[in-house]
Design a protein around this motif. Structure first.
Motif, PDB file in Angstrom:
ATOM      1  N   HIS A  26       0.804  -1.229   0.063  1.00 50.43           N
ATOM      2  CA  HIS A  26      -0.040   0.099  -0.098  1.00 50.43           C
ATOM      3  C   HIS A  26       0.914   1.329  -0.022  1.00 50.43           C
ATOM      4  N   LEU A  27       0.501   2.068  -0.984  1.00 53.91           N
ATOM      5  CA  LEU A  27       1.509   3.360  -0.909  1.00 53.91           C
ATOM      6  C   LEU A  27       0.431   4.751  -0.945  1.00 53.91           C
ATOM      7  N   THR A  28       0.753   5.463   0.114  1.00 55.82           N
ATOM      8  CA  THR A  28       0.073   6.714   0.170  1.00 55.82           C
ATOM      9  C   THR A  28       0.912   7.827   0.053  1.00 55.82           C
ATOM     10  N   SER A  29       0.489   8.686  -0.761  1.00 52.55           N
ATOM     11  CA  SER A  29       1.247   9.983  -0.861  1.00 52.55           C
ATOM     12  C   SER A  29       0.690  11.088   0.385  1.00 52.55           C
ATOM     13  N   LEU A  30       1.563  11.382   1.062  1.00 51.94           N
ATOM     14  CA  LEU A  30       1.492  12.491   2.157  1.00 51.94           C
ATOM     15  C   LEU A  30       1.414  13.833   1.631  1.00 51.94           C
ATOM     16  N   GLU A  31       1.602  14.238   0.268  1.00 54.04           N
ATOM     17  CA  GLU A  31       1.578  15.532  -0.065  1.00 54.04           C
ATOM     18  C   GLU A  31       0.287  16.351  -0.276  1.00 54.04           C
ATOM     19  N   ARG A  32       0.255  17.524  -0.090  1.00 48.68           N
ATOM     20  CA  ARG A  32      -0.887  18.432  -0.288  1.00 48.68           C
ATOM     21  C   ARG A  32      -0.743  19.455  -1.281  1.00 48.68           C
ATOM     22  N   THR A  33       0.505  19.352  -1.562  1.00 46.95           N
ATOM     23  CA  THR A  33       0.640  20.696  -2.612  1.00 46.95           C
ATOM     24  C   THR A  33       0.376  20.241  -4.067  1.00 46.95           C
ATOM     25  N   PRO A  34      -0.225  21.009  -4.776  1.00 44.00           N
ATOM     26  CA  PRO A  34      -0.689  20.685  -5.941  1.00 44.00           C
ATOM     27  C   PRO A  34       0.391  20.449  -6.657  1.00 44.00           C
ATOM     28  N   ASP A  35       0.500  19.577  -7.765  1.00 41.43           N
ATOM     29  CA  ASP A  35       1.205  19.167  -8.798  1.00 41.43           C
ATOM     30  C   ASP A  35       2.584  18.268  -8.149  1.00 41.43           C
ATOM     31  N   ALA A  36       2.589  18.154  -6.668  1.00 40.37           N
ATOM     32  CA  ALA A  36       3.567  17.380  -6.299  1.00 40.37           C
ATOM     33  C   ALA A  36       3.328  15.870  -6.372  1.00 40.37           C
ATOM     34  N   THR A  37       3.581  15.606  -7.678  1.00 35.95           N
ATOM     35  CA  THR A  37       3.284  14.200  -7.964  1.00 35.95           C
ATOM     36  C   THR A  37       4.376  13.277  -7.739  1.00 35.95           C
ATOM     37  N   HIS A  38       4.271  11.983  -7.386  1.00 34.99           N
ATOM     38  CA  HIS A  38       5.323  11.014  -7.278  1.00 34.99           C
ATOM     39  C   HIS A  38       5.330   9.868  -8.132  1.00 34.99           C
ATOM     40  N   GLY A  39       6.210   9.227  -8.706  1.00 36.52           N
ATOM     41  CA  GLY A  39       5.986   7.937  -9.318  1.00 36.52           C
ATOM     42  C   GLY A  39       6.740   7.036  -8.518  1.00 36.52           C
ATOM     43  N   PHE A  40       6.205   5.763  -8.917  1.00 32.33           N
ATOM     44  CA  PHE A  40       6.509   4.564  -8.130  1.00 32.33           C
ATOM     45  C   PHE A  40       6.807   3.238  -9.104  1.00 32.33           C
ATOM     46  N   ALA A  41       8.097   3.212  -9.382  1.00 32.40           N
ATOM     47  CA  ALA A  41       8.299   1.954 -10.378  1.00 32.40           C
ATOM     48  C   ALA A  41       9.148   0.908  -9.619  1.00 32.40           C
ATOM     49  N   ILE A  42       8.963  -0.333  -9.754  1.00 34.39           N
ATOM     50  CA  ILE A  42       9.825  -1.373  -9.385  1.00 34.39           C
ATOM     51  C   ILE A  42      10.588  -2.002 -10.863  1.00 34.39           C
ATOM     52  N   SER A  43      11.718  -1.853 -10.928  1.00 36.91           N
ATOM     53  CA  SER A  43      12.378  -2.251 -11.971  1.00 36.91           C
ATOM     54  C   SER A  43      12.250  -3.889 -12.103  1.00 36.91           C
ATOM     55  N   GLY A  44      11.879  -4.087 -13.345  1.00 37.44           N
ATOM     56  CA  GLY A  44      12.005  -5.677 -13.309  1.00 37.44           C
ATOM     57  C   GLY A  44      10.751  -6.437 -13.285  1.00 37.44           C
ATOM     58  N   TYR A  45       9.912  -5.578 -12.626  1.00 28.16           N
ATOM     59  CA  TYR A  45       8.470  -6.295 -12.172  1.00 28.16           C
ATOM     60  C   TYR A  45       7.295  -5.604 -12.819  1.00 28.16           C
ATOM     61  N   ASN A  46       7.420  -4.891 -13.914  1.00 23.87           N
ATOM     62  CA  ASN A  46       6.320  -4.110 -14.676  1.00 23.87           C
ATOM     63  C   ASN A  46       5.413  -3.671 -13.403  1.00 23.87           C
ATOM     64  N   ILE A  47       6.009  -2.840 -12.608  1.00 26.39           N
ATOM     65  CA  ILE A  47       5.142  -2.123 -11.617  1.00 26.39           C
ATOM     66  C   ILE A  47       5.517  -0.683 -12.012  1.00 26.39           C
ATOM     67  N   ASN A  48       4.400   0.143 -11.981  1.00 22.90           N
ATOM     68  CA  ASN A  48       4.762   1.550 -12.349  1.00 22.90           C
ATOM     69  C   ASN A  48       3.177   2.364 -11.910  1.00 22.90           C
ATOM     70  N   LEU A  49       3.342   3.298 -10.871  1.00 23.82           N
ATOM     71  CA  LEU A  49       2.237   4.020 -10.355  1.00 23.82           C
ATOM     72  C   LEU A  49       2.552   5.611 -10.580  1.00 23.82           C
ATOM     73  N   SER A  50       1.433   6.246 -10.682  1.00 25.07           N
ATOM     74  CA  SER A  50       1.698   7.619 -10.331  1.00 25.07           C
ATOM     75  C   SER A  50       0.821   7.828  -9.307  1.00 25.07           C
ATOM     76  N   LEU A  51       1.380   8.490  -8.291  1.00 25.14           N
ATOM     77  CA  LEU A  51       0.779   8.921  -6.902  1.00 25.14           C
ATOM     78  C   LEU A  51       0.568  10.415  -6.756  1.00 25.14           C
ATOM     79  N   GLU A  52      -0.531  10.967  -7.180  1.00 30.18           N
ATOM     80  CA  GLU A  52      -0.974  12.216  -7.080  1.00 30.18           C
ATOM     81  C   GLU A  52      -1.120  12.704  -5.659  1.00 30.18           C
ATOM     82  N   PRO A  53      -1.017  13.934  -5.101  1.00 29.69           N
ATOM     83  CA  PRO A  53      -1.123  14.382  -3.809  1.00 29.69           C
ATOM     84  C   PRO A  53      -2.308  13.847  -3.236  1.00 29.69           C
TER      85      PRO A  53
END
Ligand code: K7E
Ligand code: CUA
Length: 672
Positions: free
Chosen positions: A606-633
């Motif tokens: 489970h991944l939670t973005s603690l950001e409250r700032t607009p546009d402070a997006t983080h990605g999350f990719a696990i190399s070799g596992y075909n996992i890729n998320l975009s976690l917006e604030p």
């Protein structure tokens, strides 16, 4: 100089256009003279010189001033466009024609982290065909949700012609929330179109097949092949289509093409054009006419006229059969209950577009130079009169002279029609490569000085326009500033980038009356072949800048049960071979930064973005596992996988989120 650059004052812009155009005419005449000293006070000499050096015409300058969006200014309109074979939907600002977003719909979309381990996987799985993953689509017709016949900016819907599916996009976060496979059908076309209060999202058919797309030889086409129109019940509160409250109507195996819902006076009805009343089945190999000739032998096809309010009553009364998990009103029931009527339409028509007040339905001729205008009032009178002949399936056919209001000769290949607030209609002419402006009659006749039901102007476009879309064009009160020509070919319009060429969205100024349409701008679309688009006033949209609270699940549009709200709560727990991880994501850390698991572990992360700032997006990719998320604030997502490969794997943030972005990573060690 300040006057020329003023951003606030439109009249000065217009004045500047006129003045600058005048200067250009002068400077064109004296082509060898530097235009540096224009002699017009307040106008920058460098702008005139630039225009001269680039060879810009007064029309070019008009187009530039109409479309240029200075930095920081926003477009007043937003276009929601189909993405054709990309399977996606594109969001484009109008009039700047800037691409703002690609929304992953039927195809995984890496930037949105859609379809690579997060909640998008479940959405995509909703569109599998009998369990078979289908990870693309042929999107044709987006439709924005409506309230009282106006775009309300809450949802958008789009069909996949290739596999008969429909998708729901929530316009609070511009993400796809639901894909639903249409039961019993293998392809579609005439959707998505909404009823005036989005009671239903309508999905019309295209190429006939036996119900459930079971096997049947083409020799049995007339008896066994059928079409289906689907009325998807939309639950606005849930933001989802509810299949249990949806129904289909069985139709003859003509190729129903495009549908539009009636509005205002014609609310409660749906109109679909069709072709192939010939029941052609191809077979050139056997000496039959090929499809393109076989479907064009008859002089007329049938406009389908469907009473959906009455069909809803029939559905609620239980007079249907359950097939493939959905209620199907059989063709005979539709005939007996008076849900379905036909009226002839000339030569392989295309498009069926209801006027803003619902009075008329305009059908393009495609192989006939006219558009045919049907009167809803006359259709109702013809139905009331009764005693009609029927087609070979027993559907009553209302005579054309009883239903037609007008025919307007526009040119070659009329396809689709949209409307404005000045009583004009705009029809795409595919073969002429032109936009035709023509006048409506009846209650629209006094909105402009021109003669009703007459062609006013044909504006050439480049080339082969398919659909055309107008600002707020499908509503009960369309705007009047722009239409966009969705042109299929762009040969010689853009730099050569190889044999696959982009399509061309061409912005047209329709703000004047009479023969004053002007081509303003070409936008290349190099991502697929869009068919239709709708344009909504930007101020009708109320999207979020950040998710409403930390721990928001965009999959359910509710707080996520496994969200955590501070990094102290971040942890890894093991239960047998099940490892569960609660992670926080914030500039510029993943907590935890190390995850040590064993090969074969079942991992829930489970991944939670603690950001409250607009546009402070983080990605999350696990190399070799075909996992890729975009976690917006504020977003929380869960991924689940089996750690089937041992080794040392990094996970890292894929969005350049801060100066320490490159340091935003962790190690996942999978012990053999
Ligand atoms: Cu004319 Cu699919 Cu709407 Cu294409 S359809 S152009
Ligand atoms: Cu977070 Cu880069």
């Amino acid at each position: 100089m300040e006057i020329f650059l003023s951003r606030k004052s439109l009249p000065i812009w217009l004045l500047t256009t006129v003045v600058l155009a005048g200067i250009l005419l002068v400077s064109c005449r004296n082509n060898n003279q530097p235009a540096a000293s224009s002699g017009v006070s307040g106008l920058p000499a460098d702008a005139a010189a630039l225009a001269t050096a680039r060879g810009l015409t007064p029309d070019d300058i008009y187009g530039a001033l109409k479309t240029y969006m200075p930095t920081g200014q926003h477009d007043p309109y937003i276009m929601i466009s189909s993405g054709g074979q990309s399977g996606q939907v594109y969001v484009i600002g109008v009039p700047s024609m800037r691409l703002l977003k690609a929304i992953g719909v039927f195809t995984p979309e890496p930037w949105q982290g859609y379809g690579y381990g997060g909640h998008g996987d479940k959405v995509l799985a909703g569109g599998f065909v009998d369990g078979k993953p289908i990870l693309w689509g042929d999107t044709h017709h987006p439709s924005i949700s409506e309230t009282n016949g106006e775009y309300d900016g809450q949802f958008a819907f789009i069909n996949d012609k290739a596999n008969a599916r429909i998708a729901v996009i929530d316009l609070r976060d511009f993400e796809t929330k639901q894909i639903i496979k249409t039961p019993n059908a293998i392809n579609d076309h005439g959707g998505a179109f909404v009823t005036p209060n989005t009671e239903y999202v309508i999905e019309g058919p295209q190429y006939a097949a036996p119900l459930g797309f079971e096997y049947a030889p083409l020799e049995e086409y007339a008896e066994k092949y059928r079409a289906l129109i689907t009325f998807w019940k939309f639950d606005r509160v849930a933001g989802r289509i509810d299949q249990s409250r949806s129904f289909q109507i069985e139709l003859p195996p003509y190729w129903q093409d495009l549908c539009d819902a009636g509005k205002k006076v014609s609310d409660g009805w749906v109109f679909c054009n069709s072709f192939n009343t010939e029941l052609a089945t191809g077979g050139i190999e056997l000496g039959n006419p090929p499809f393109e000739a076989g479907t064009a032998r008859n002089d007329t096809d049938y406009l389908h006229i469907i009473n959906w309010k009455k069909a809803e009553e029939i559905f609620q009364s239980g007079n249907y059969e359950m097939m493939g998990g959905i209620a199907v009103i059989r063709l005979q029931t539709a005939i007996d209950e008076g849900l379905l009527y036909f009226t002839p339409e000339p030569k392989s028509p295309h498009g069926a577009d209801v006027t803003p007040g619902g009075e008329y339905i305009v059908v393009g001729g495609k192989l006939d130079p006219h558009v045919t205008v049907y009167s809803f009032e006359k259709i109702m009178a013809a139905i009331a009169k009764g005693g009609h002949e029927t087609d070979q399936y027993g559907v009553p056919v209302l005579p054309l002279d009883a239903t037609m209001e007008a025919q307007v000769e526009l040119g070659l290949g009329p396809l689709h029609t949209v409307y404005d607030n000045k009583g004009y209609a705009y029809t795409s002419l595919f073969l002429d490569s032109a936009v035709a402006r023509w006048t409506l009659g009846g209650p629209y006749a006094n909105l402009n000085p021109d003669e009703p039901w007459s062609l006013i102007q044909k504006l050439p476009v480049h080339y082969n326009i398919g659909h055309i879309t107008a600002v707020e064009g499908d509503t009960a009160s369309p705007g009047g500033e722009f239409v966009v020509a969705l042109s299929k070919w762009s040969i010689d319009r853009f730099a050569n980038i190889g044999p696959l060429m982009p399509q061309n969205f061409q912005l047209v100024d329709i703000s004047g009356t009479g023969a004053q349409m002007r081509l303003l701008y070409d936008m290349p679309i190099g991502v697929g072949e869009p068919h239709y688009a709708q344009i909504i006033r930007a101020d009708r949209l109320k999207p979020w800048q950040v998710y409403p609270e930390i721990g928001w699940d965009p999959g359910t549009m509710a707080p996520h049960p496994n969200a955590i709200t501070s990094s102290e709560q971040a942890r890894v727990e093991r239960n047998g071979n099940h490892v569960e991880i609660w992670m926080t994501v914030v500039r510029s850390h993943f907590y935890p930064e190390r995850v040590e698991i064993k090969q074969g572990d079942h991992v829930t992360w489970h991944l939670t973005s603690l950001e409250r700032t607009p546009d402070a997006t983080h990605g999350f990719a696990i190399s070799g596992y075909n996992i890729n998320l975009s976690l917006e604030p504020g977003e929380t997502q869960t991924i689940e996988f089996v750690a089937d490969r041992s080794g040392t794997f990094t996970y890292y943030c894929t969005e350049f989120c801060s100066a320490l972005h490159l340091e935003m990573l962790g190690y996942m060690l999978v012990e053999p």
